[in-house]
Scaffold this motif. Structure first.
Motif, PDB file in Angstrom:
ATOM      1  N   ILE A 170       0.871  -1.175   0.000  1.00  0.00           N
ATOM      2  CA  ILE A 170       0.000   0.000   0.000  1.00  0.00           C
ATOM      3  C   ILE A 170       0.906   1.222   0.000  1.00  0.00           C
ATOM      4  O   ILE A 170       1.476   1.595   1.026  1.00  0.00           O
ATOM      5  CB  ILE A 170      -0.941   0.007   1.214  1.00  0.00           C
ATOM      6  CG1 ILE A 170      -1.668  -1.332   1.309  1.00  0.00           C
ATOM      7  CG2 ILE A 170      -1.938   1.160   1.094  1.00  0.00           C
ATOM      8  CD1 ILE A 170      -2.257  -1.612   2.655  1.00  0.00           C
ATOM      9  N   GLU A 171       1.042   1.809  -1.158  1.00  0.00           N
ATOM     10  CA  GLU A 171       2.017   2.882  -1.363  1.00  0.00           C
ATOM     11  C   GLU A 171       1.814   4.069  -0.431  1.00  0.00           C
ATOM     12  O   GLU A 171       2.762   4.563   0.167  1.00  0.00           O
ATOM     13  CB  GLU A 171       1.974   3.348  -2.817  1.00  0.00           C
ATOM     14  CG  GLU A 171       3.025   4.395  -3.127  1.00  0.00           C
ATOM     15  CD  GLU A 171       2.969   4.846  -4.554  1.00  0.00           C
ATOM     16  OE1 GLU A 171       2.103   5.668  -4.885  1.00  0.00           O
ATOM     17  OE2 GLU A 171       3.800   4.354  -5.342  1.00  0.00           O
ATOM     18  N   ASN A 172       0.581   4.555  -0.296  1.00  0.00           N
ATOM     19  CA  ASN A 172       0.393   5.762   0.512  1.00  0.00           C
ATOM     20  C   ASN A 172       0.146   5.467   1.992  1.00  0.00           C
ATOM     21  O   ASN A 172      -0.272   6.339   2.743  1.00  0.00           O
ATOM     22  CB  ASN A 172      -0.678   6.685  -0.074  1.00  0.00           C
ATOM     23  CG  ASN A 172      -2.040   6.043  -0.226  1.00  0.00           C
ATOM     24  OD1 ASN A 172      -2.205   4.840  -0.087  1.00  0.00           O
ATOM     25  ND2 ASN A 172      -3.022   6.864  -0.530  1.00  0.00           N
ATOM     26  N   LEU A 173       0.463   4.269   2.410  1.00  0.00           N
ATOM     27  CA  LEU A 173       0.541   3.927   3.838  1.00  0.00           C
ATOM     28  C   LEU A 173       1.989   3.603   4.182  1.00  0.00           C
ATOM     29  O   LEU A 173       2.285   2.662   4.906  1.00  0.00           O
ATOM     30  CB  LEU A 173      -0.365   2.736   4.177  1.00  0.00           C
ATOM     31  CG  LEU A 173      -1.851   3.038   4.331  1.00  0.00           C
ATOM     32  CD1 LEU A 173      -2.623   1.776   4.697  1.00  0.00           C
ATOM     33  CD2 LEU A 173      -2.090   4.113   5.366  1.00  0.00           C
ATOM     34  N   GLY A 174       2.887   4.385   3.597  1.00  0.00           N
ATOM     35  CA  GLY A 174       4.310   4.214   3.869  1.00  0.00           C
ATOM     36  C   GLY A 174       4.892   2.948   3.272  1.00  0.00           C
ATOM     37  O   GLY A 174       5.893   2.427   3.760  1.00  0.00           O
ATOM     38  N   GLY A 175       4.252   2.428   2.216  1.00  0.00           N
ATOM     39  CA  GLY A 175       4.740   1.206   1.587  1.00  0.00           C
ATOM     40  C   GLY A 175       4.466  -0.040   2.420  1.00  0.00           C
ATOM     41  O   GLY A 175       5.146  -1.052   2.269  1.00  0.00           O
ATOM     42  N   LYS A 176       3.468   0.030   3.280  1.00  0.00           N
ATOM     43  CA  LYS A 176       3.120  -1.112   4.135  1.00  0.00           C
ATOM     44  C   LYS A 176       2.878  -2.345   3.272  1.00  0.00           C
ATOM     45  O   LYS A 176       2.220  -2.277   2.248  1.00  0.00           O
ATOM     46  CB  LYS A 176       1.878  -0.791   4.953  1.00  0.00           C
ATOM     47  CG  LYS A 176       1.538  -1.874   5.951  1.00  0.00           C
ATOM     48  CD  LYS A 176       0.629  -1.318   7.025  1.00  0.00           C
ATOM     49  CE  LYS A 176       0.502  -2.261   8.161  1.00  0.00           C
ATOM     50  NZ  LYS A 176       1.531  -2.164   9.154  1.00  0.00           N
ATOM     51  N   GLU A 177       3.425  -3.476   3.713  1.00  0.00           N
ATOM     52  CA  GLU A 177       3.306  -4.736   2.972  1.00  0.00           C
ATOM     53  C   GLU A 177       2.555  -5.769   3.789  1.00  0.00           C
ATOM     54  O   GLU A 177       2.770  -5.892   4.989  1.00  0.00           O
ATOM     55  CB  GLU A 177       4.690  -5.297   2.640  1.00  0.00           C
ATOM     56  CG  GLU A 177       5.519  -4.422   1.746  1.00  0.00           C
ATOM     57  CD  GLU A 177       6.872  -5.037   1.421  1.00  0.00           C
ATOM     58  OE1 GLU A 177       7.141  -6.198   1.812  1.00  0.00           O
ATOM     59  OE2 GLU A 177       7.668  -4.363   0.763  1.00  0.00           O
ATOM     60  N   VAL A 178       1.683  -6.510   3.115  1.00  0.00           N
ATOM     61  CA  VAL A 178       1.034  -7.661   3.729  1.00  0.00           C
ATOM     62  C   VAL A 178       1.190  -8.838   2.771  1.00  0.00           C
ATOM     63  O   VAL A 178       1.224  -8.661   1.564  1.00  0.00           O
ATOM     64  CB  VAL A 178      -0.459  -7.410   4.053  1.00  0.00           C
ATOM     65  CG1 VAL A 178      -0.607  -6.277   5.048  1.00  0.00           C
ATOM     66  CG2 VAL A 178      -1.260  -7.105   2.813  1.00  0.00           C
ATOM     67  N   THR A 179       1.317 -10.012   3.328  1.00  0.00           N
ATOM     68  CA  THR A 179       1.465 -11.213   2.505  1.00  0.00           C
ATOM     69  C   THR A 179       0.436 -12.250   2.911  1.00  0.00           C
ATOM     70  O   THR A 179      -0.065 -12.250   4.044  1.00  0.00           O
ATOM     71  CB  THR A 179       2.871 -11.829   2.653  1.00  0.00           C
ATOM     72  OG1 THR A 179       3.096 -12.135   4.027  1.00  0.00           O
ATOM     73  CG2 THR A 179       3.951 -10.884   2.154  1.00  0.00           C
ATOM     74  N   THR A 180       0.118 -13.129   1.970  1.00  0.00           N
ATOM     75  CA  THR A 180      -0.823 -14.212   2.239  1.00  0.00           C
ATOM     76  C   THR A 180      -0.550 -15.378   1.297  1.00  0.00           C
ATOM     77  O   THR A 180      -0.011 -15.196   0.209  1.00  0.00           O
ATOM     78  CB  THR A 180      -2.281 -13.736   2.084  1.00  0.00           C
ATOM     79  OG1 THR A 180      -3.168 -14.773   2.508  1.00  0.00           O
ATOM     80  CG2 THR A 180      -2.598 -13.380   0.639  1.00  0.00           C
ATOM     81  N   ASN A 181      -0.952 -16.531   1.743  1.00  0.00           N
ATOM     82  CA  ASN A 181      -0.943 -17.721   0.889  1.00  0.00           C
ATOM     83  C   ASN A 181      -2.358 -18.088   0.458  1.00  0.00           C
ATOM     84  O   ASN A 181      -2.542 -18.989  -0.340  1.00  0.00           O
ATOM     85  CB  ASN A 181      -0.334 -18.919   1.647  1.00  0.00           C
ATOM     86  CG  ASN A 181       1.161 -18.775   1.788  1.00  0.00           C
ATOM     87  OD1 ASN A 181       1.842 -18.335   0.877  1.00  0.00           O
ATOM     88  ND2 ASN A 181       1.681 -19.138   2.944  1.00  0.00           N
ATOM     89  N   ASP A 182      -3.355 -17.415   1.024  1.00  0.00           N
ATOM     90  CA  ASP A 182      -4.750 -17.726   0.749  1.00  0.00           C
ATOM     91  C   ASP A 182      -5.245 -16.925  -0.445  1.00  0.00           C
ATOM     92  O   ASP A 182      -5.551 -15.742  -0.324  1.00  0.00           O
ATOM     93  CB  ASP A 182      -5.602 -17.437   1.989  1.00  0.00           C
ATOM     94  CG  ASP A 182      -7.024 -17.932   1.840  1.00  0.00           C
ATOM     95  OD1 ASP A 182      -7.429 -18.302   0.720  1.00  0.00           O
ATOM     96  OD2 ASP A 182      -7.735 -17.947   2.859  1.00  0.00           O
ATOM     97  N   LEU A 183      -5.324 -17.565  -1.588  1.00  0.00           N
ATOM     98  CA  LEU A 183      -5.743 -16.897  -2.820  1.00  0.00           C
ATOM     99  C   LEU A 183      -7.259 -16.893  -2.986  1.00  0.00           C
ATOM    100  O   LEU A 183      -7.766 -16.468  -4.020  1.00  0.00           O
ATOM    101  CB  LEU A 183      -5.082 -17.554  -4.026  1.00  0.00           C
ATOM    102  CG  LEU A 183      -3.553 -17.629  -3.990  1.00  0.00           C
ATOM    103  CD1 LEU A 183      -3.016 -18.229  -5.284  1.00  0.00           C
ATOM    104  CD2 LEU A 183      -2.928 -16.269  -3.727  1.00  0.00           C
ATOM    105  N   THR A 184      -7.987 -17.361  -1.984  1.00  0.00           N
ATOM    106  CA  THR A 184      -9.450 -17.384  -2.067  1.00  0.00           C
ATOM    107  C   THR A 184     -10.075 -16.132  -1.455  1.00  0.00           C
ATOM    108  O   THR A 184     -11.246 -15.868  -1.674  1.00  0.00           O
ATOM    109  CB  THR A 184     -10.027 -18.614  -1.334  1.00  0.00           C
ATOM    110  OG1 THR A 184      -9.748 -18.504   0.072  1.00  0.00           O
ATOM    111  CG2 THR A 184      -9.436 -19.897  -1.880  1.00  0.00           C
ATOM    112  N   LYS A 185      -9.308 -15.366  -0.699  1.00  0.00           N
ATOM    113  CA  LYS A 185      -9.841 -14.189  -0.013  1.00  0.00           C
ATOM    114  C   LYS A 185      -9.804 -12.955  -0.910  1.00  0.00           C
ATOM    115  O   LYS A 185      -8.940 -12.826  -1.782  1.00  0.00           O
ATOM    116  CB  LYS A 185      -9.021 -13.882   1.239  1.00  0.00           C
ATOM    117  CG  LYS A 185      -9.203 -14.858   2.363  1.00  0.00           C
ATOM    118  CD  LYS A 185      -8.418 -14.394   3.569  1.00  0.00           C
ATOM    119  CE  LYS A 185      -8.634 -15.300   4.750  1.00  0.00           C
ATOM    120  NZ  LYS A 185      -7.862 -14.843   5.922  1.00  0.00           N
ATOM    121  N   SER A 186     -10.719 -12.042  -0.630  1.00  0.00           N
ATOM    122  CA  SER A 186     -10.706 -10.758  -1.329  1.00  0.00           C
ATOM    123  C   SER A 186      -9.562  -9.914  -0.789  1.00  0.00           C
ATOM    124  O   SER A 186      -9.042 -10.165   0.305  1.00  0.00           O
ATOM    125  CB  SER A 186     -12.029 -10.025  -1.109  1.00  0.00           C
ATOM    126  OG  SER A 186     -12.146  -9.606   0.241  1.00  0.00           O
TER     127      SER A 186
END
Length: 107
Positions: A6-22
């Protein structure tokens, strides 16, 4: 593993292995506040996100999103976080109208 930046949140990164979620569900599971007013049912556009990179790494545009595009409420490179499944890395930003007052956003 896929990553959302999320660029305008200071480049905050989140990761997931669950490709079924929105995208919205993934953001919420990482305690990121994201505006949505219809209960993530695709009835409004408050969860809109701007896709800066990796648009091809989202599920196809839904009928709900296409309807909003036809109405002019959803522009090119904008998707509803509640309707978009993330299948690869993306870089997004919160649009001006989706910003929450208790969060400090960056340019």
């Amino acid at each position: 593993m896929v990553k959302i930046v999320i660029e305008n949140l200071g480049g905050k990164e989140v990761t997931t292995n669950d490709l079924t979620k929105s995208a919205l569900a993934i953001l919420q599971s990482h305690s990121i506040d994201w505006r949505f007013e219809c209960g993530a049912k695709g009835r409004c556009t408050t969860c809109k996100m701007i896709i800066l990179k990796g648009e091809e790494n989202l599920s196809p545009v839904t009928a709900v999103e296409q309807n909003f595009r036809n109405q002019g409420a959803l522009r090119l490179h904008e998707r509803l976080a509640c309707q978009s499944r993330v299948v690869g890395n993306i870089i997004i930003k919160v649009p001006e109208e989706g910003k929450l007052p208790h969060i400090i956003y960056h340019l």
